[in-house]
Design an enzyme around this catalytic site. Structure first.
Site, PDB file in Angstrom:
ATOM      1  N   HIS A  82       0.815  -1.396   0.019  1.00 47.07           N
ATOM      2  CA  HIS A  82       0.092   0.119  -0.042  1.00 47.07           C
ATOM      3  C   HIS A  82       0.854   1.133   0.108  1.00 47.07           C
ATOM      4  O   HIS A  82       1.777   1.308   0.659  1.00 47.07           O
ATOM      5  CB  HIS A  82      -0.856   0.052   1.172  1.00 47.07           C
ATOM      6  N   ASP A 161     -15.661   2.237   7.441  1.00 48.17           N
ATOM      7  CA  ASP A 161     -14.625   3.003   6.992  1.00 48.17           C
ATOM      8  C   ASP A 161     -15.262   4.184   6.013  1.00 48.17           C
ATOM      9  O   ASP A 161     -14.987   5.297   6.199  1.00 48.17           O
ATOM     10  CB  ASP A 161     -13.423   2.627   6.465  1.00 48.17           C
ATOM     11  N   ARG A 168     -15.349  12.318   8.914  1.00 48.19           N
ATOM     12  CA  ARG A 168     -14.198  12.692   9.363  1.00 48.19           C
ATOM     13  C   ARG A 168     -13.749  14.118   8.169  1.00 48.19           C
ATOM     14  O   ARG A 168     -13.265  15.022   8.818  1.00 48.19           O
ATOM     15  CB  ARG A 168     -12.994  12.164   9.489  1.00 48.19           C
ATOM     16  N   SER A 183      -8.120   3.318   9.414  1.00 47.69           N
ATOM     17  CA  SER A 183      -8.729   3.129   8.059  1.00 47.69           C
ATOM     18  C   SER A 183      -7.819   2.541   6.989  1.00 47.69           C
ATOM     19  O   SER A 183      -8.393   1.688   6.349  1.00 47.69           O
ATOM     20  CB  SER A 183      -8.982   4.610   7.735  1.00 47.69           C
ATOM     21  N   LYS A 187      -8.879  -1.765   5.418  1.00 44.91           N
ATOM     22  CA  LYS A 187      -9.060  -1.886   3.865  1.00 44.91           C
ATOM     23  C   LYS A 187      -8.129  -3.057   3.442  1.00 44.91           C
ATOM     24  O   LYS A 187      -8.574  -3.747   2.559  1.00 44.91           O
ATOM     25  CB  LYS A 187      -8.998  -0.562   2.995  1.00 44.91           C
TER      26      LYS A 187
HETATM   27  N1  URA Z   1      -6.444   7.441   3.481  1.00 46.15           N
HETATM   28  C1  URA Z   1      -7.274   6.477   3.946  1.00 46.15           C
HETATM   29  O1  URA Z   1      -7.580   5.634   3.453  1.00 46.15           O
HETATM   30  N2  URA Z   1      -7.950   6.615   5.315  1.00 46.15           N
HETATM   31  C2  URA Z   1      -7.626   8.065   5.747  1.00 46.15           C
HETATM   32  O2  URA Z   1      -8.394   8.098   6.859  1.00 46.15           O
HETATM   33  C3  URA Z   1      -6.590   8.831   5.336  1.00 46.15           C
HETATM   34  C4  URA Z   1      -6.003   8.432   4.235  1.00 46.15           C
END
Ligand code: URA
Ligand code: CA
Length: 434
Positions: A82, A161, A168, A183, A187
């Site tokens: 990632h 999320d 947020r 977050s 994923k």
């Molecule tokens: N990227 C994400 O996937 N989540 C966040 O909270 C910030 C950046």
């Protein structure tokens, strides 16, 4: 259990239990807890932080809020990568082909991009015929056969999320380390990774502008991953200038192909070998980083990695002859050089603004609905530290509109020269394993 008690507990700096965390994540996902209460909790977390245990529990509660991809039928250890995102980040394609060529299965779920250029999926769609709609069975079969497949986002992954991130975004609580880390990790885990290699970018073109912030995020994600049974490590890499030379979809596909031919940009090449060696070790195909790196260099030199890319493109319906004839990729109508107005050394190439210049050409999406022009973008002719003569090209602009004045202005305004020699920024700034 009452949401107001959870808010007050966090407001007072106390540690939430796993049950309390699960309660608010589930309740928010199913709509039984309203935005205003979750907003208050997010702000309390922003100021009072979370312990390592709370962060891991929050991550897993978000994973459990939706579907999970089952990769158990794929042989071997599935190592995912990632990147926290940057400008001209062409890494995924060459990296995936390299590690696949040494036998680490790459079963990747990727997204479209919002921002300077497209995401990996957009880039792949620059290849005629390429598609990312594979059934679960086809996906597994392809990874077992050729070690590499990329699909678009499918299923209802981490709905908690999605909702929390949107909330947020409008409540001033995005930039919180525990919230960002959970977050991202939720994923990756929902997408089925056994092990995770993180590329946390730092600098002007990155989400984390300073090295300290990037380190804090990297430590947070590595601790979450390792505490929930996913071998996780992070590298911190420079994003003060764009990565490689190309910024734009077709242009980056060509850059990826060049890298697999061993003639890519030095920084992109080094980043692929650094991330790749970690993936090969986590994937159990080598004992040491040095051994892994040798294996990767070998599959680039002997053409095996390039061959994986060809087979991968063909397996997903694409015209694999682009690997030998990259001129078959979408081409822009106008090619404009940007000559240096004076001689000197490149002192700064502001990643963020140069990315915006590529977006102005149409290489990226300003909103979710925008159409990407796959052919357009920029190719840097110089990087920080390079010497330049007056009149020598700094950048080549690939455009489909004749008037590129605004783009030229952006480029001149954000590439800075110095009369004194300049040292190039260090690409790999740190390696975080705990
Ligand atoms: N990227 C994400 O996937 N989540 C966040 O909270 C910030 C950046
Ligand atoms: Ca690039």
């Amino acid at each position: 259990m009452r949401m107001v008690d959870i808010i007050e507990k966090k407001r007072d700096g106390e540690e939430l239990t796993a049950e309390e965390i699960r309660f608010f994540v589930e309740g928010y996902t199913n709509g039984s807890i309203p935005d205003y209460q979750v907003s208050a909790l997010m702000m309390a977390i922003y100021f009072k932080d979370m312990t390592d245990r709370e962060r891991a529990d929050l991550t897993m509660a978000m994973v459990e809020s939706g579907d999970r991809i089952d990769l158990s039928q794929i042989e071997g250890i599935k190592v995912d990568k990632h990147s926290t995102g940057g400008v001209g980040d062409t890494t995924t394609l060459p990296l995936a082909a390299m590690v696949a060529a040494v036998g680490v299965p790459v079963a990747k779920m990727s997204g479209r991009g919002l921002g300077h250029t497209g995401g990996t999926i957009d880039k792949l769609e620059a290849i005629h015929g390429f598609h990312v709609e594979l059934s679960g069975e086809e996906f597994v079969q392809q990874v077992n056969d050729i070690k590499m497949a990329v699909i678009g986002q499918s299923g209802n992954l981490t709905p908690a999320d999605k909702k929390l991130y949107a909330l947020r975004d409008v409540t001033g609580t995005v930039s919180s380390i525990p919230l960002i880390a959970s977050s991202i990790m939720s994923k990756k885990i929902a997408a089925g990774a056994d092990a995770i290699v993180l590329d946390v970018k730092t600098g002007d073109g990155a989400f984390m502008k300073t090295l300290d912030d990037a380190r804090a995020l990297a430590h947070a994600m590595v601790r979450i991953g390792n505490s929930v049974g996913r071998n996780t490590m992070a590298i911190i890499s420079d994003m003060s200038q764009p990565l490689g030379y190309a910024i734009g979809n077709s242009l980056e596909v060509k850059e990826a192909i060049d890298t697999l031919k061993g003639v890519g940009p030095a920084d992109l090449n080094e980043l692929c070998y650094t991330l790749g060696s970690q993936m090969v070790v986590l994937g159990g195909k080598a004992k040491t980083i040095e051994e892994a790196r040798k294996m990767l260099e070998e599959v680039v030199e002997n053409g095996a990695a390039l061959n994986v890319l060809k087979r991968f493109i063909a397996a997903q319906g694409g015209d694999s002859s682009v690997v030998d004839y990259p001129e078959k990729l979408p081409q822009a109508k106008y090619v404009v050089e940007v000559p240096a107005k004076e001689a000197g050394y490149i002192a700064k190439i502001e990643a963020d603004d140069i990315g915006t210049a590529a977006m102005l050409l149409g290489a990226g999406r300003a909103t979710k609905e925008s159409q990407i022009d796959l052919a357009v973008g920029l190719v840097l002719r110089k990087k920080v530290g390079d010497e330049v003569r007056e009149g020598e090209s700094l950048v080549t602009v690939y455009a489909n509109t004749e008037n590129v004045d605004a783009v030229l202005q952006k480029i001149y305004g954000h590439i800075h020269l110095s009369q004194q020699p300049v040292t190039a920024p260090k690409l790999i700034q740190d390696i975080i394993t705990k």
